[in-house]
Scaffold this motif. Structure first.
Motif, PDB file in Angstrom:
ATOM      1  N   LEU A  26     -10.366  -1.765 -13.320  1.00  0.00           N
ATOM      2  CA  LEU A  26     -11.430  -0.770 -13.155  1.00  0.00           C
ATOM      3  C   LEU A  26     -11.752  -0.643 -11.668  1.00  0.00           C
ATOM      4  O   LEU A  26     -11.933  -1.654 -10.983  1.00  0.00           O
ATOM      5  CB  LEU A  26     -12.695  -1.177 -13.907  1.00  0.00           C
ATOM      6  N   ILE A  27     -11.832   0.587 -11.198  1.00  0.00           N
ATOM      7  CA  ILE A  27     -12.138   0.814  -9.783  1.00  0.00           C
ATOM      8  C   ILE A  27     -13.563   1.338  -9.663  1.00  0.00           C
ATOM      9  O   ILE A  27     -13.929   2.320 -10.309  1.00  0.00           O
ATOM     10  CB  ILE A  27     -11.184   1.870  -9.163  1.00  0.00           C
TER      11      ILE A  27
ATOM     12  N   GLU B  56       0.838  -1.206   0.000  1.00  0.00           N
ATOM     13  CA  GLU B  56       0.000   0.000   0.000  1.00  0.00           C
ATOM     14  C   GLU B  56       0.876   1.260   0.000  1.00  0.00           C
ATOM     15  O   GLU B  56       0.647   2.196  -0.762  1.00  0.00           O
ATOM     16  CB  GLU B  56      -0.926  -0.003   1.217  1.00  0.00           C
ATOM     17  N   ILE B  57       1.910   1.253   0.852  1.00  0.00           N
ATOM     18  CA  ILE B  57       2.807   2.416   0.927  1.00  0.00           C
ATOM     19  C   ILE B  57       3.504   2.636  -0.413  1.00  0.00           C
ATOM     20  O   ILE B  57       3.511   3.731  -0.963  1.00  0.00           O
ATOM     21  CB  ILE B  57       3.857   2.219   2.049  1.00  0.00           C
ATOM     22  N   LEU B  58       4.040   1.558  -0.942  1.00  0.00           N
ATOM     23  CA  LEU B  58       4.750   1.673  -2.223  1.00  0.00           C
ATOM     24  C   LEU B  58       3.824   2.075  -3.353  1.00  0.00           C
ATOM     25  O   LEU B  58       4.184   2.868  -4.216  1.00  0.00           O
ATOM     26  CB  LEU B  58       5.417   0.344  -2.565  1.00  0.00           C
TER      27      LEU B  58
ATOM     28  N   CYS C 197     -12.756  -3.708  -9.238  1.00  0.00           N
ATOM     29  CA  CYS C 197     -12.352  -3.764  -7.836  1.00  0.00           C
ATOM     30  C   CYS C 197     -12.928  -2.585  -7.079  1.00  0.00           C
ATOM     31  O   CYS C 197     -13.205  -1.533  -7.661  1.00  0.00           O
ATOM     32  CB  CYS C 197     -10.832  -3.722  -7.736  1.00  0.00           C
ATOM     33  N   THR C 198     -13.084  -2.776  -5.774  1.00  0.00           N
ATOM     34  CA  THR C 198     -13.665  -1.695  -4.988  1.00  0.00           C
ATOM     35  C   THR C 198     -12.607  -0.675  -4.555  1.00  0.00           C
ATOM     36  O   THR C 198     -12.946   0.403  -4.111  1.00  0.00           O
ATOM     37  CB  THR C 198     -14.382  -2.240  -3.738  1.00  0.00           C
ATOM     38  N   SER C 199     -11.327  -1.050  -4.641  1.00  0.00           N
ATOM     39  CA  SER C 199     -10.295  -0.060  -4.300  1.00  0.00           C
ATOM     40  C   SER C 199      -9.082  -0.277  -5.192  1.00  0.00           C
ATOM     41  O   SER C 199      -8.924  -1.348  -5.795  1.00  0.00           O
ATOM     42  CB  SER C 199      -9.898  -0.176  -2.833  1.00  0.00           C
ATOM     43  N   GLU C 200      -8.243   0.751  -5.248  1.00  0.00           N
ATOM     44  CA  GLU C 200      -7.047   0.663  -6.095  1.00  0.00           C
ATOM     45  C   GLU C 200      -6.132  -0.464  -5.624  1.00  0.00           C
ATOM     46  O   GLU C 200      -5.579  -1.214  -6.415  1.00  0.00           O
ATOM     47  CB  GLU C 200      -6.287   2.001  -6.059  1.00  0.00           C
TER      48      GLU C 200
ATOM     49  N   ILE D 160      -2.722   0.254 -15.729  1.00  0.00           N
ATOM     50  CA  ILE D 160      -3.525   1.485 -15.710  1.00  0.00           C
ATOM     51  C   ILE D 160      -4.781   1.207 -14.888  1.00  0.00           C
ATOM     52  O   ILE D 160      -5.517   0.249 -15.156  1.00  0.00           O
ATOM     53  CB  ILE D 160      -3.916   1.946 -17.128  1.00  0.00           C
ATOM     54  N   LEU D 161      -4.983   2.022 -13.870  1.00  0.00           N
ATOM     55  CA  LEU D 161      -6.195   1.887 -13.063  1.00  0.00           C
ATOM     56  C   LEU D 161      -7.157   3.000 -13.463  1.00  0.00           C
ATOM     57  O   LEU D 161      -6.788   4.173 -13.505  1.00  0.00           O
ATOM     58  CB  LEU D 161      -5.873   1.989 -11.578  1.00  0.00           C
TER      59      LEU D 161
END
Lengths: 139, 496
Positions: free
Chosen positions: B436-437, B361-363, B462-465, B402-403
């Motif tokens: 896709l978010i 998550e941090i990265l 997905c519900t989050s990145e 790509i998100l």
């Protein structure tokens, strides 16, 4: 199975869920919610194709839950279940867009399974119209 | 003008008195100089002082002073724009005007009788009339009013030359129950006048004099000053100021957020991503409860040395050090897990999983939109057009994922779905993964569309990145594609 249908059973006890799991030849992905609050939470967080709602759930009128879910996800196929049928329940279920209505589902499991099949067919028809549209455009 | 401000007004008036006295003193010095030598600098300074006193006097309800200063300001503006020429009469009117303003202030400070004040007010009105006459007689062209652009209090501040070695972005929020906002802003501006220069302000002169009931209660500005951040707060601690936020904009403070857009930093991140994916696979789907695996042990060693080398190439040394520490810990745990006994393995595995999730998550937030992962949030209007524009802009040779956030969309029409499928296919051909978010607020219509077409065109929803990224790590097909592309970019060949 990749495209397994997701089924949500909203019922204060888990007997019906257990029964469906025992007879799950079609390989549905089955989940249970004992309360309306949990059912709404699940529906908002995930996509369920078939939802069985018992009219007698602890924290809300089952008909109200039907209205709420149908309003949120019109493509969700809903079957109302009850152990005590009334004219009011039947007509309201129909009015608010349930596919089917069944009394004593535990005793009429075959009939319930037929209803689920019918719901899947209905869902498939809706899906097909979307797929056809996208495919026609692509071709 | 009626004010019902109670004790707050007293403070405001006290502040007004002190500042006006100072300004009058400065104005007088200007006039004395002007008496012997004309200088446009003095005229400008005098003009600014007249303008400021005019504004603040109206704010505190001293209309008589405000009106006279308005006239003086008009007269000076006429001198500035050349419509009247500077002469002794103007000097004398300035002296008279400043003198009577001083008297009127004194009358108020020492609470003289109303009659006494009235006498002064009448005298002030006479001076104002004289000035008016002077302007009208001499100014045969058009009369210039002072409320022009770039002559208001805010513009005056903004027009000053920047001074000070520090820059701060300051947000000041005025309390809801403040009866008037402009006086507070003016006091703030006055307070900071001596400590620095305003380079940018969200409040304009028009806002200050606006009679709109929905007053702006937030002032954002960039202040250039020599003071340190801790010294600034005092200058904003006024009545009715609810809160203040100061962001230090100095380079040395913000250097940690520098991103080098060339390859020097991009290639190390490829190695970092590859290592994370391998560790993720080991921790979540790797050999479980098996005998120590020599091959895996060798791979871990290899990964550790590659990662350490890659991190040493990062130009941001603070980040590099922090990442290295976390990686070392993860490698140690992974080695322990591989060599550990059956019972303890699961415990270590869970620990690694938790650490990995946090570290990823941090990265992710460190590289999102900068290296490797492109990110776009589509708007309701013309989503596909903006997506295509975005894709044209990005450097496709250095983007692996790509998100696309589609939470804002209500619906995707058939043509848009068609375009999206085409774009996805084109990108996949170039080795770019698409996610896709859709957060919880996302329209059910969109969910139902993708759910319906997934048999023929599956999109990763997905519900989050972070879910999207982890989903790609978990799915073996996208895992292969991403690691394959990393090898291709690093070594020019697929697989090693």
């Amino acid at each position: 199975m990749k495209d397994k249908y997701k089924l949500l059973v909203v019922n204060r006890n888990e007997e019906l869920t257990g029964k469906l799991e025992e007879n799950n030849e079609a390989g549905f992905y089955i989940e249970a919610a004992q309360t309306a609050a949990l059912a709404i939470e699940k529906v908002k967080n995930d996509k369920y194709h078939i939802i069985l709602i018992d009219t007698d759930i602890p924290d809300k009128d089952g008909i109200e839950l039907l209205k709420e879910i149908k309003n949120y996800d019109p493509l969700a196929q809903i079957i109302m279940t009850t152990n005590q049928s009334t004219m009011e329940k039947i007509l309201s279920s129909l009015e608010y867009g349930a596919n089917d209505y069944i009394t004593d589902p535990m005793l009429n499991l075959e009939e319930l399974k037929n209803m689920i099949d019918y719901s899947i067919e209905k869902l498939e028809r809706w899906r097909k119209s979307i797929i056809d549209l996208v495919n026609n455009i692509i071709l | 003008m009626i004010f019902i401000w109670g004790e707050h007004m007293d403070t405001m008036i006290q502040s007004y008195m002190e500042e006006t006295e100072d300004m009058l003193q400065r104005a007088e010095e200007c006039v004395i100089r002007l008496e012997t030598d004309f200088s446009s600098e003095d005229i400008n300074e005098l003009f600014r002082i007249a303008h400021t006193i005019k504004g603040s006097s109206h704010m505190v309800g001293y209309e008589d002073i405000g009106n006279l200063m308005h006239k003086i300001e008009d007269m000076l503006e006429s001198v500035r724009n050349g419509s009247i020429s500077f002469n002794k009469e103007i000097v004398s009117l300035c002296f008279d005007g400043l003198d009577i303003v001083k008297k009127m202030l004194q009358a108020r400070t020492e609470r003289y009788s109303e009659d006494f004040l009235k006498e002064h007010t009448e005298e002030a009105a006479k001076i104002a009339e004289k000035i008016h006459g002077l302007i009208t007689v001499n100014n045969t062209e058009k009369n210039i009013v002072s409320e022009q652009e770039n002559t208001g209090i805010v513009s005056t501040f903004l027009n000053k030359k920047p001074r000070g070695k520090n820059k701060y972005y300051i947000t000041v929020v005025i309390e809801e129950d403040a009866p008037m906002v402009s006086p507070v802003f003016i006091l703030i501006l006055k307070n900071i006048e001596d400590i620095g220069t305003i380079l940018y302000s969200t409040i304009t002169d028009d806002d200050l004099w606006s009679t709109d009931e929905n007053e702006v209660r937030e002032l954002e500005m960039i202040l250039s000053t020599d003071l340190e951040e801790a010294q600034l707060y005092t200058h904003f601690a006024l009545f009715y100021v609810e809160k203040i936020n100061i962001i230090n904009l100095n380079r040395n403070v913000n250097e940690i957020n520098d991103y080098y857009l060339n390859e020097t930093d991009y290639t190390p991140y490829l190695t970092v991503l590859n290592t994370l994916m391998e560790l993720y696979r080991l921790a979540f789907c790797g050999p479980c409860e098996t005998e120590p695996d020599n091959k895996t042990g060798y791979i871990i060693k290899q990964l550790q040395s590659e990662t350490s080398e890659a991190l040493s190439r990062l130009r941001n040394k603070i980040k590099s050090k922090a990442y290295k520490k976390e990686f070392d810990e993860l490698f140690n745990l992974t080695k322990k897990m591989l060599n550990g006994k059956t019972g303890t393995n699961q415990k270590i595995r869970t620990k690694i999983q938790e650490r990995l999730n946090k570290f990823i998550e941090i990265l992710y937030h460190g590289i999102k939109g900068r290296y490797i992962v492109g990110y776009i949030k589509l708007e309701k209007d013309n989503p596909i057009i903006s997506l295509e524009k975005f894709i044209r802009m990005i450097n496709k040779s250095s983007i692996l994922i790509i998100l696309i956030n589609i939470s804002m969309l209500d619906i995707l029409h058939e043509n848009e779905i068609k375009d999206l499928i085409r774009i996805r296919n084109e990108l996949q051909e170039q080795g770019i993964e698409i996610g896709l978010i859709m957060d919880r607020s996302c329209s059910r219509k969109i969910v139902n569309i993708f759910d319906s077409i997934k048999q023929i065109h599956e999109f990763r929803l997905c519900t989050s990145e972070l879910d999207a990224i982890l989903g790609m790590f978990r799915a073996s097909d996208s895992f292969q594609r991403i690691t394959g592309r990393i090898d291709l970019l690093k070594y020019g060949t697929k697989g090693c």
